[in-house]
Design a protein around this motif. Structure first.
Motif, PDB file in Angstrom:
ATOM      1  N   LYS A   7       0.833  -1.204   0.000  1.00  0.00           N
ATOM      2  CA  LYS A   7       0.000   0.000   0.000  1.00  0.00           C
ATOM      3  C   LYS A   7       0.869   1.256   0.000  1.00  0.00           C
ATOM      4  O   LYS A   7       0.502   2.269  -0.602  1.00  0.00           O
ATOM      5  N   ALA A   8       1.987   1.175   0.700  1.00  0.00           N
ATOM      6  CA  ALA A   8       2.871   2.332   0.774  1.00  0.00           C
ATOM      7  C   ALA A   8       3.291   2.741  -0.633  1.00  0.00           C
ATOM      8  O   ALA A   8       3.549   1.897  -1.489  1.00  0.00           O
ATOM      9  N   GLY A   9       3.356   4.047  -0.862  1.00  0.00           N
ATOM     10  CA  GLY A   9       3.674   4.532  -2.197  1.00  0.00           C
ATOM     11  C   GLY A   9       2.470   5.319  -2.695  1.00  0.00           C
ATOM     12  O   GLY A   9       1.656   5.770  -1.904  1.00  0.00           O
ATOM     13  N   GLY A  10       2.374   5.491  -3.973  1.00  0.00           N
ATOM     14  CA  GLY A  10       1.292   6.292  -4.537  1.00  0.00           C
ATOM     15  C   GLY A  10       0.032   5.497  -4.774  1.00  0.00           C
ATOM     16  O   GLY A  10      -0.207   4.464  -4.138  1.00  0.00           O
ATOM     17  N   ARG A  11      -0.795   5.972  -5.697  1.00  0.00           N
ATOM     18  CA  ARG A  11      -2.074   5.345  -5.990  1.00  0.00           C
ATOM     19  C   ARG A  11      -1.899   3.926  -6.523  1.00  0.00           C
ATOM     20  O   ARG A  11      -2.844   3.149  -6.482  1.00  0.00           O
ATOM     21  N   ASP A  12      -0.728   3.611  -7.065  1.00  0.00           N
ATOM     22  CA  ASP A  12      -0.496   2.281  -7.617  1.00  0.00           C
ATOM     23  C   ASP A  12       0.360   1.413  -6.701  1.00  0.00           C
ATOM     24  O   ASP A  12       0.787   0.326  -7.095  1.00  0.00           O
ATOM     25  N   GLY A  13       0.595   1.871  -5.468  1.00  0.00           N
ATOM     26  CA  GLY A  13       1.387   1.098  -4.517  1.00  0.00           C
ATOM     27  C   GLY A  13       2.824   0.950  -4.962  1.00  0.00           C
ATOM     28  O   GLY A  13       3.319   1.717  -5.799  1.00  0.00           O
ATOM     29  N   SER A  14       3.522  -0.021  -4.377  1.00  0.00           N
ATOM     30  CA  SER A  14       4.950  -0.259  -4.663  1.00  0.00           C
ATOM     31  C   SER A  14       5.143  -1.743  -4.953  1.00  0.00           C
ATOM     32  O   SER A  14       4.805  -2.592  -4.126  1.00  0.00           O
ATOM     33  N   LEU A  15       5.722  -2.032  -6.090  1.00  0.00           N
ATOM     34  CA  LEU A  15       5.897  -3.425  -6.516  1.00  0.00           C
ATOM     35  C   LEU A  15       6.935  -4.152  -5.653  1.00  0.00           C
ATOM     36  O   LEU A  15       8.014  -3.617  -5.402  1.00  0.00           O
ATOM     37  N   VAL A  16       6.586  -5.364  -5.228  1.00  0.00           N
ATOM     38  CA  VAL A  16       7.543  -6.213  -4.504  1.00  0.00           C
ATOM     39  C   VAL A  16       7.485  -7.629  -5.081  1.00  0.00           C
ATOM     40  O   VAL A  16       6.480  -8.042  -5.653  1.00  0.00           O
ATOM     41  N   VAL A  17       8.590  -8.342  -4.915  1.00  0.00           N
ATOM     42  CA  VAL A  17       8.641  -9.761  -5.259  1.00  0.00           C
ATOM     43  C   VAL A  17       8.516 -10.539  -3.950  1.00  0.00           C
ATOM     44  O   VAL A  17       9.215 -10.228  -2.969  1.00  0.00           O
ATOM     45  N   VAL A  18       7.626 -11.531  -3.930  1.00  0.00           N
ATOM     46  CA  VAL A  18       7.353 -12.297  -2.718  1.00  0.00           C
ATOM     47  C   VAL A  18       7.918 -13.710  -2.904  1.00  0.00           C
ATOM     48  O   VAL A  18       7.888 -14.256  -4.017  1.00  0.00           O
ATOM     49  N   ASP A  19       8.414 -14.305  -1.820  1.00  0.00           N
ATOM     50  CA  ASP A  19       8.974 -15.650  -1.973  1.00  0.00           C
ATOM     51  C   ASP A  19       7.855 -16.693  -2.111  1.00  0.00           C
ATOM     52  O   ASP A  19       6.696 -16.423  -1.835  1.00  0.00           O
ATOM     53  N   ARG A  20       8.251 -17.876  -2.550  1.00  0.00           N
ATOM     54  CA  ARG A  20       7.307 -18.951  -2.843  1.00  0.00           C
ATOM     55  C   ARG A  20       6.428 -19.296  -1.640  1.00  0.00           C
ATOM     56  O   ARG A  20       5.256 -19.610  -1.786  1.00  0.00           O
ATOM     57  N   ALA A  21       7.015 -19.217  -0.448  1.00  0.00           N
ATOM     58  CA  ALA A  21       6.296 -19.588   0.777  1.00  0.00           C
ATOM     59  C   ALA A  21       5.454 -18.439   1.340  1.00  0.00           C
ATOM     60  O   ALA A  21       4.809 -18.589   2.371  1.00  0.00           O
TER      61      ALA A  21
END
Lengths: 327, 327
Positions: A7-21
């Motif tokens: 959610k942090a960031g602008g109207r489009d949020g902030s992209l993150v890569v999440v691990d498989r688990a």
């Protein structure tokens, strides 16, 4: 790889890569600040995001953080297009039977699809605000895919290659507003408010052999107020696969990168697996007893939508939402 | 002020401020790189864009350039939401009469509206690519407004204050694909491909007293293959004004900044002013002679849609498009 947006960031949020688990994440800001920007530049961004995902899953990222689902926005907090199909005919058959309508022959050859709102998606743990319980509040558990740029009039075979991400959606539906809108003939406006995507979207390779023929072959679970409500098999009774749905969506227009195409409510002919929305259970009750026993959702009710792999590991994270009064 | 987007730049073009006479423009990159970014930050961006517009119109900008309409993208090359109303009941009455259907009483109290594709708008001078003339290619000349962020369940009175920009649209319609889609009940998908907005969008103050009661009181001209086809009065027979349409669109969802709300095809009870689409003229021919004389558009046909002020000055610039075969 698995992608999400903080959610942090602008109207489009902030992209993150999440691990498989689904335990840790790492910022993807160095590659693309938002998921839409990654889609806009997918041929360049995807390999770099994949490399970051490999490093993360190998435990080789220094800057990882613990994933907090409540801090996640929708992977696409807003998107340019959401075309929602209705590919599971048992759902269509039951909903129509409940209002005494036939299913036309053509529905078995020509996909049902509507232009849905894409301007705002609720976060996967956000409340669902509704003005009145009288609207007949329902959930719909579905699968979605996300495309890159798709040319107009694409073939089904070519369409399959444009599917870049897969996820879940809770397609919030206001049942009592649907009949008057369908009677007007212009589709859904009030009866389909904002939906919620799953916490993460994943590339098809994350699904292994559960992803074949542009279809996801696993059960989709819906839990209503903490009790298992249904777990129909998404690989069964899907009349039109995602390649066919994408080709249908693109018949007279190109699709822009980041277009979301939905499967419609997962439903099987086998009623013992339960349903992915209240409307269907109510319909079966009407057929059995002449009237529905199960009410629509009340304020305070919760819905959890999740897909587990064969080892019981959550693939997309759970959509978990409470319905609350608006205003 | 008058705002437009150059094609040059990324997928969203480059925001420019255009002078009142549509002769010159100046880059707005120092304020907001794209129109969507200006809408996202409207309370801050609007006063600064207005100040730049004042300077431009006073001849005090050094960096002005000559406006070339062919270099313009759509003001919104892509947008998050386009809700298209059908507020001119004479259009609805004629189109329904042509297929022997009644207009329900409720249509006079409850706006018709559908979720339209917003993912891509054609530039104002771009060709309209269609796969087949058999689709029944038609134009629809309409007015649109653009909102800032609108809260869910907004009142009509409050909705009026959220209208920030006004423009025109050619809502391209594939008539022969409409009856089967309406029969499916899920609204338009194939029959409403990409539309084209006018070269510029303007703030309501540019319209002077032609903008009142959230209605634009001027005739809208459509020219087919260089001949005047219709010029109905947009201020007459609009059953629902834009405040009502915006409130309708927002009944069960908030609208994000940059949401486009359309009036539907401009049409008057007075048939002498002509129509804003071919379907209506064909309908009048059917009523008079039992069959239509006017064909739908063929490849190579052109449509020009424009609104002039009382001095004959083009307000939004002209939408000018040729229909061409796709592929």
């Amino acid at each position: 790889m698995k992608l999400a947006s903080l959610k942090a960031g602008g109207r489009d949020g902030s992209l993150v890569v999440v691990d498989r688990a689904l335990q840790n994440y790492v910022s993807a800001a160095g590659i693309a600040p938002t998921l839409q920007q990654a889609m806009d530049d997918w041929p360049n961004a995807a390999p770099r995001l994949n490399a970051l995902s490999e490093k993360l899953n190998a435990g080789e990222c220094a800057e990882t953080r613990r994933l907090d689902f409540a801090a996640l926005a929708s992977p696409f907090p807003r998107a340019y297009e959401f075309m929602d199909g209705s590919a599971y005919l048992p759902h269509v058959e039951r909903v129509r039977r409940a209002r005494g309508a036939e299913v036309p022959e053509s529905f078995y050859e020509d996909p049902l699809m509507y232009q849905a709102t894409s301007a705002g998606f609720l976060g996967p743990r956000d409340e669902v605000p509704v003005s009145s319980e009288e609207y007949g509040i329902d959930f719909e558990a579905e699968i979605v895919v996300v495309t890159d740029d798709v040319p107009m009039a694409v073939s089904e075979m070519a369409a399959a290659e444009h599917i870049q991400l897969v996820g879940l959606v809770n397609d919030v539906s206001l049942r009592n507003l649907i009949p008057p809108e369908l009677a007007k003939g212009f589709g859904f406006v009030h009866s389909k408010p904002r939906s919620a995507l799953s916490p993460v979207l994943v590339t098809p390779d994350e699904l292994g052999d559960h992803w074949r023929d542009s279809t996801l072959h696993l059960p989709l679970q819906s839990w209503l107020n903490g009790k298992l409500f249904g777990e129909p098999e998404a690989g069964v009774d899907m009349q039109f696969n995602f390649a066919q749905l994408v080709a249908h969506a693109a018949k007279t227009r190109p699709l822009v990168a980041g277009t979301i195409v939905g499967s419609g409510t997962i439903a099987n002919q086998d009623e013992s697996l339960g349903a992915s929305c209240l409307a269907e259970r109510r319909m079966l009750e009407i057929i059995a007893d002449g009237k529905p026993r199960t009410p629509f959702m009340s304020f305070g009710d919760t819905i959890r939508i999740e897909m587990l792999d064969r080892q019981g590991q959550s693939i997309f994270g759970a959509i978990e939402q409470m319905v609350v009064p608006y205003g």
